[in-house]
Design a protein around this motif. Structure first.
Motif, PDB file in Angstrom:
ATOM      1  N   PHE A 104      33.005  72.056  44.055  1.00  7.11           N
ATOM      2  CA  PHE A 104      33.437  70.762  43.553  1.00  7.11           C
ATOM      3  C   PHE A 104      34.933  70.627  43.761  1.00  7.11           C
ATOM      4  O   PHE A 104      35.701  71.473  43.329  1.00  7.11           O
ATOM      5  N   TYR A 105      35.334  69.569  44.443  1.00  2.27           N
ATOM      6  CA  TYR A 105      36.755  69.359  44.615  1.00  2.27           C
ATOM      7  C   TYR A 105      37.070  67.878  44.726  1.00  2.27           C
ATOM      8  O   TYR A 105      36.181  67.053  44.898  1.00  2.27           O
ATOM      9  N   THR A 106      38.343  67.596  44.608  1.00  6.11           N
ATOM     10  CA  THR A 106      38.846  66.239  44.620  1.00  6.11           C
ATOM     11  C   THR A 106      39.909  66.109  45.692  1.00  6.11           C
ATOM     12  O   THR A 106      40.743  67.013  45.850  1.00  6.11           O
ATOM     13  N   MET A 107      39.868  65.027  46.425  1.00  2.08           N
ATOM     14  CA  MET A 107      40.902  64.733  47.413  1.00  2.08           C
ATOM     15  C   MET A 107      41.675  63.506  46.935  1.00  2.08           C
ATOM     16  O   MET A 107      41.081  62.551  46.420  1.00  2.08           O
ATOM     17  N   GLY A 108      42.972  63.554  47.126  1.00  2.90           N
ATOM     18  CA  GLY A 108      43.788  62.450  46.632  1.00  2.90           C
ATOM     19  C   GLY A 108      44.895  62.069  47.589  1.00  2.90           C
ATOM     20  O   GLY A 108      45.223  62.811  48.521  1.00  2.90           O
ATOM     21  N   TRP A 109      45.456  60.897  47.330  1.00  2.00           N
ATOM     22  CA  TRP A 109      46.642  60.414  48.033  1.00  2.00           C
ATOM     23  C   TRP A 109      47.768  60.261  47.020  1.00  2.00           C
ATOM     24  O   TRP A 109      47.565  59.715  45.924  1.00  2.00           O
ATOM     25  N   PHE A 110      48.919  60.727  47.412  1.00  2.00           N
ATOM     26  CA  PHE A 110      50.134  60.570  46.621  1.00  2.00           C
ATOM     27  C   PHE A 110      51.202  59.962  47.528  1.00  2.00           C
ATOM     28  O   PHE A 110      51.068  59.970  48.746  1.00  2.00           O
ATOM     29  N   ASP A 145      60.303  59.940  42.120  1.00  2.00           N
ATOM     30  CA  ASP A 145      59.361  61.044  41.981  1.00  2.00           C
ATOM     31  C   ASP A 145      58.072  60.736  42.748  1.00  2.00           C
ATOM     32  O   ASP A 145      57.722  59.570  42.963  1.00  2.00           O
ATOM     33  N   ARG A 146      57.393  61.789  43.105  1.00  2.00           N
ATOM     34  CA  ARG A 146      56.084  61.605  43.727  1.00  2.00           C
ATOM     35  C   ARG A 146      55.137  60.981  42.714  1.00  2.00           C
ATOM     36  O   ARG A 146      55.171  61.327  41.529  1.00  2.00           O
ATOM     37  N   GLU A 147      54.274  60.076  43.176  1.00  2.00           N
ATOM     38  CA  GLU A 147      53.344  59.421  42.262  1.00  2.00           C
ATOM     39  C   GLU A 147      51.932  59.415  42.840  1.00  2.00           C
ATOM     40  O   GLU A 147      51.733  59.381  44.059  1.00  2.00           O
ATOM     41  N   PHE A 148      50.988  59.418  41.946  1.00  2.00           N
ATOM     42  CA  PHE A 148      49.572  59.348  42.302  1.00  2.00           C
ATOM     43  C   PHE A 148      49.236  57.965  42.815  1.00  2.00           C
ATOM     44  O   PHE A 148      49.691  56.956  42.274  1.00  2.00           O
ATOM     45  N   VAL A 149      48.405  57.918  43.854  1.00  2.00           N
ATOM     46  CA  VAL A 149      47.954  56.643  44.404  1.00  2.00           C
ATOM     47  C   VAL A 149      46.455  56.454  44.193  1.00  2.00           C
ATOM     48  O   VAL A 149      46.014  55.459  43.618  1.00  2.00           O
ATOM     49  N   ALA A 150      45.668  57.412  44.658  1.00  2.00           N
ATOM     50  CA  ALA A 150      44.210  57.288  44.571  1.00  2.00           C
ATOM     51  C   ALA A 150      43.591  58.662  44.767  1.00  2.00           C
ATOM     52  O   ALA A 150      44.207  59.546  45.350  1.00  2.00           O
ATOM     53  N   ALA A 151      42.354  58.812  44.284  1.00  2.00           N
ATOM     54  CA  ALA A 151      41.635  60.067  44.455  1.00  2.00           C
ATOM     55  C   ALA A 151      40.143  59.795  44.527  1.00  2.00           C
ATOM     56  O   ALA A 151      39.667  58.754  44.063  1.00  2.00           O
ATOM     57  N   ILE A 152      39.440  60.744  45.120  1.00  2.00           N
ATOM     58  CA  ILE A 152      37.987  60.642  45.227  1.00  2.00           C
ATOM     59  C   ILE A 152      37.374  62.005  44.984  1.00  2.00           C
ATOM     60  O   ILE A 152      37.861  63.014  45.501  1.00  2.00           O
ATOM     61  N   LEU A 172      39.469  62.134  55.021  1.00  2.00           N
ATOM     62  CA  LEU A 172      39.779  61.247  53.900  1.00  2.00           C
ATOM     63  C   LEU A 172      40.536  60.046  54.444  1.00  2.00           C
ATOM     64  O   LEU A 172      41.362  60.199  55.352  1.00  2.00           O
ATOM     65  N   TYR A 173      40.264  58.877  53.885  1.00  3.51           N
ATOM     66  CA  TYR A 173      40.928  57.659  54.339  1.00  3.51           C
ATOM     67  C   TYR A 173      41.592  56.934  53.177  1.00  3.51           C
ATOM     68  O   TYR A 173      41.178  57.059  52.027  1.00  3.51           O
ATOM     69  N   TYR A 198      51.131  61.367  51.119  1.00  5.38           N
ATOM     70  CA  TYR A 198      50.590  62.713  51.269  1.00  5.38           C
ATOM     71  C   TYR A 198      49.136  62.741  50.824  1.00  5.38           C
ATOM     72  O   TYR A 198      48.785  62.127  49.820  1.00  5.38           O
ATOM     73  N   CYS A 199      48.319  63.469  51.550  1.00  7.96           N
ATOM     74  CA  CYS A 199      46.993  63.759  51.024  1.00  7.96           C
ATOM     75  C   CYS A 199      47.008  65.165  50.445  1.00  7.96           C
ATOM     76  O   CYS A 199      47.819  66.018  50.839  1.00  7.96           O
ATOM     77  N   ALA A 200      46.123  65.386  49.516  1.00  8.04           N
ATOM     78  CA  ALA A 200      46.100  66.664  48.811  1.00  8.04           C
ATOM     79  C   ALA A 200      44.692  66.949  48.325  1.00  8.04           C
ATOM     80  O   ALA A 200      43.867  66.042  48.194  1.00  8.04           O
ATOM     81  N   ARG A 201      44.470  68.206  48.046  1.00  3.84           N
ATOM     82  CA  ARG A 201      43.154  68.632  47.561  1.00  3.84           C
ATOM     83  C   ARG A 201      43.310  69.504  46.324  1.00  3.84           C
ATOM     84  O   ARG A 201      44.170  70.390  46.270  1.00  3.84           O
ATOM     85  N   ALA A 202      42.430  69.251  45.357  1.00  7.41           N
ATOM     86  CA  ALA A 202      42.365  70.076  44.154  1.00  7.41           C
ATOM     87  C   ALA A 202      40.954  70.629  44.014  1.00  7.41           C
ATOM     88  O   ALA A 202      39.982  69.880  44.157  1.00  7.41           O
ATOM     89  N   ASP A 203      40.846  71.908  43.704  1.00  5.55           N
ATOM     90  CA  ASP A 203      39.534  72.527  43.502  1.00  5.55           C
ATOM     91  C   ASP A 203      39.102  72.316  42.067  1.00  5.55           C
ATOM     92  O   ASP A 203      38.900  73.262  41.310  1.00  5.55           O
ATOM     93  N   ALA A 204      38.978  71.056  41.702  1.00  2.19           N
ATOM     94  CA  ALA A 204      38.634  70.685  40.335  1.00  2.19           C
ATOM     95  C   ALA A 204      38.134  69.252  40.335  1.00  2.19           C
ATOM     96  O   ALA A 204      38.370  68.500  41.287  1.00  2.19           O
ATOM     97  N   VAL A 205      37.458  68.903  39.272  1.00  2.00           N
ATOM     98  CA  VAL A 205      37.023  67.526  39.052  1.00  2.00           C
ATOM     99  C   VAL A 205      38.007  66.887  38.084  1.00  2.00           C
ATOM    100  O   VAL A 205      38.382  67.492  37.095  1.00  2.00           O
ATOM    101  N   SER A 206      38.419  65.661  38.364  1.00  5.35           N
ATOM    102  CA  SER A 206      39.432  64.962  37.545  1.00  5.35           C
ATOM    103  C   SER A 206      40.674  65.818  37.339  1.00  5.35           C
ATOM    104  O   SER A 206      41.068  66.098  36.201  1.00  5.35           O
TER     105      SER A 206
END
Length: 122
Positions: free
Chosen positions: A31-37, A44-51, A79-80, A95-103
């Motif tokens: 389970f992982y999440t991909m996001g855009w920052f 500062d870096r800010e969150f944009v979107a995640a899936i 990821l788009y 930036y795109c990024a990946r987290a090995d976590a949900v939410s």
């Protein structure tokens, strides 16, 4: 180790559109999440979107809701980020990024791409 490579940035006029892509170097399980920052100069870096890669749930910053859309292609491990109605305030390195976590929290994103510049002219 997962490598992420973004593309699709560029210069666009206000009101225009761009689509960013982020390709992962390999397929992984779990389970992982991909996001855009994004990070604008002097800010500062800010969150944009995640899936959530497993169930497709999406999350957006209030500043981009209704204008940006995050999506994924499992087969291509890509990821788009479709960005419409762009504003000069959207100018930043994305930036795109990946987290090995949900939410995940931002600190849980372990893998990051090199970034792609988006510039929106007024």
């Amino acid at each position: 180790q997962v490598q992420l490579v973004e593309s699709g940035g560029g210069l666009v006029q206000a009101g225009g559109s761009l689509r960013l892509s982020c390709v992962a170097s390999r397929r992984t399980l779990g389970f992982y999440t991909m996001g855009w920052f994004r990070q604008a100069p002097g800010k500062d870096r800010e969150f944009v979107a995640a899936i959530s890669w497993n169930d497709g749930r999406t999350y957006y910053a209030d500043s981009v809701k209704g204008r940006f859309a995050i999506s994924k292609d499992d087969a291509k491990q890509t990821l788009y980020l479709q960005m419409n109605s762009l504003k000069p305030d959207d100018t930043a390195v994305y930036y795109c990024a990946r987290a090995d976590a949900v939410s995940p929290t931002e600190s849980e994103y372990k893998y990051w791409g090199q970034g792609t510049q988006v510039t929106v002219s007024s």
